[in-house]
Design an enzyme around this catalytic site. Structure first.
Site, PDB file in Angstrom:
ATOM      1  CB  SER A   7     -31.664 -11.598 -35.599  1.00 51.17           C
ATOM      2  OG  SER A   7     -32.996 -11.602 -35.170  1.00 51.17           O
TER       3      SER A   7
ATOM      4  CG  ASP B  11     -33.030  -8.030 -28.813  1.00 53.28           C
ATOM      5  OD1 ASP B  11     -34.115  -8.473 -29.227  1.00 53.28           O
ATOM      6  OD2 ASP B  11     -31.932  -8.483 -29.183  1.00 53.28           O
TER       7      ASP B  11
ATOM      8  CG  HIS C  55     -33.118  -7.433 -32.498  1.00 52.48           C
ATOM      9  ND1 HIS C  55     -32.610  -8.566 -31.912  1.00 52.48           N
ATOM     10  CD2 HIS C  55     -33.378  -7.764 -33.787  1.00 52.48           C
ATOM     11  CE1 HIS C  55     -32.572  -9.537 -32.804  1.00 52.48           C
ATOM     12  NE2 HIS C  55     -33.027  -9.077 -33.941  1.00 52.48           N
TER      13      HIS C  55
END
Length: 317
Positions: free
Chosen positions: A161, A255, A285
């Protein structure tokens, strides 16, 4: 593609516990909520041969790091090393929230992992996290890195991320500084802070990361519009990606960052960079830190570790 039933269980847990969206909290409250979620979502951390906390010099003082040595990674010879940047939108997350990921990768890739506790926003906004991330990488590949057991010829960068964003930025900076990296391991990375890719329009109500949550993170990390177009914040906007390290780019179907991750992999390939692409169409995610509930997370980390081993082997050759 429908959502993995295990991932649906995570959504059910979020709903049942009444955990509020991060964007409704203060940064301090969000950090506490994220750390507290470890008990419900993360499995017991695997044993490694060694794990120790230390600090390395950074541009604004000492940067806390945690050094892992995986099982079957010898202690007395320089070892391949992954410099890892944790996720959390540049606002939340720390060495503890991603301890399990780092241990898994260290064992599966038979390497050392140097996890970086970079400065967080909004207390220290862009480019503080970038500066800390690069400082640790430079230390790892320098002669000082030998004291940590690092083989400077076999160093990779990686992260999930926001950490994937920092790893991609580090790979570009490494190219520009003449640092040769074995791999950039980008796990559902954020690559463009503009927030205009089609996956931002996905209806992800009730998911851990939504477009609203992502905008909250970005507002804290890079409040200036000019900062958001800087390649150090949005590596997808770099003038060229030619010559950066080979990449492993993992994306998820559910996501808001999905399409910018795919776009970054496309840019890498267009600029002549070797890319391994893995798309988990049924995942959300953040699933890599949810292995207590989402069984697929362990297999996904094993795949990432396999790419790391290939990258390290190629660098050694």
């Amino acid at each position: 593609m429908s959502l993995d039933p295990d991932a649906q269980r995570v959504l059910d847990l979020i709903r049942l516990t009444g955990r509020p969206p991060f964007e409704t909290l203060t940064p301090a409250e969000a950090r506490e909520a994220y750390l507290a979620g470890r008990k419900a979502l993360q499995p017991e951390p695997p044993e490694v041969a060694e794990a120790r906390d230390l600090t390395l010099p950074g541009p604004a003082g000492a940067v806390p790091v945690r050094l892992f040595r995986g099982r079957n990674c010898p202690a007395d010879v320089p070892a391949p090393t992954l410099v890892y940047y944790h996720g959390g939108g540049w606002v939340i997350g720390d060495l503890d929230t991603h301890d399990g990921i780092c241990r898994h990768l260290a064992n599966a890739a038979r390497c050392r992992v140097l996890s970086v506790d970079y400065r967080l926003a909004p207390e220290q906004a862009f480019p503080a996290a970038v500066e800390d991330s690069l400082a640790v990488l430079r230390h790892a590949v320098s002669s000082d890195g030998a004291a940590l057991g690092v083989d400077p010829a076999r160093v990779a960068v990686g992260g999930d991320s926001a950490g994937g964003n920092l790893a991609a930025v580090a790979a570009i900076a490494a190219r520009d500084e003449g640092i040769r990296l074995a791999l950039q391991l980008l796990l559902y990375p954020g690559t463009d802070l503009g927030g205009q890719h089609p996956s931002y329009a996905l209806d992800l109500s009730g998911f851990p990361l939504t477009s609203a949550t992502m905008r909250w993170f970005v507002d804290h990390y890079a409040p200036s519009g000019a900062d958001r177009t800087d390649w150090r914040a949005s590596p997808l906007r770099a003038a060229s990606l030619a010559g950066v390290a080979p990449a492993y780019v993992m994306t998820c179907g559910f996501d808001p960052l999905r399409d910018e991750g795919i776009a970054f992999a496309d840019r890498l390939a267009m600029d002549g960079v070797r890319v391994w692409r893995v798309h988990h169409a049924d995942q959300l995610h953040g699933f890599l830190t949810m292995g207590k509930v989402i069984r697929a997370s362990a297999a996904a980390l094993d795949m990432a570790a396999a790419a790391l081993r290939l990258g390290f082997d190629a660098a050694a050759g």
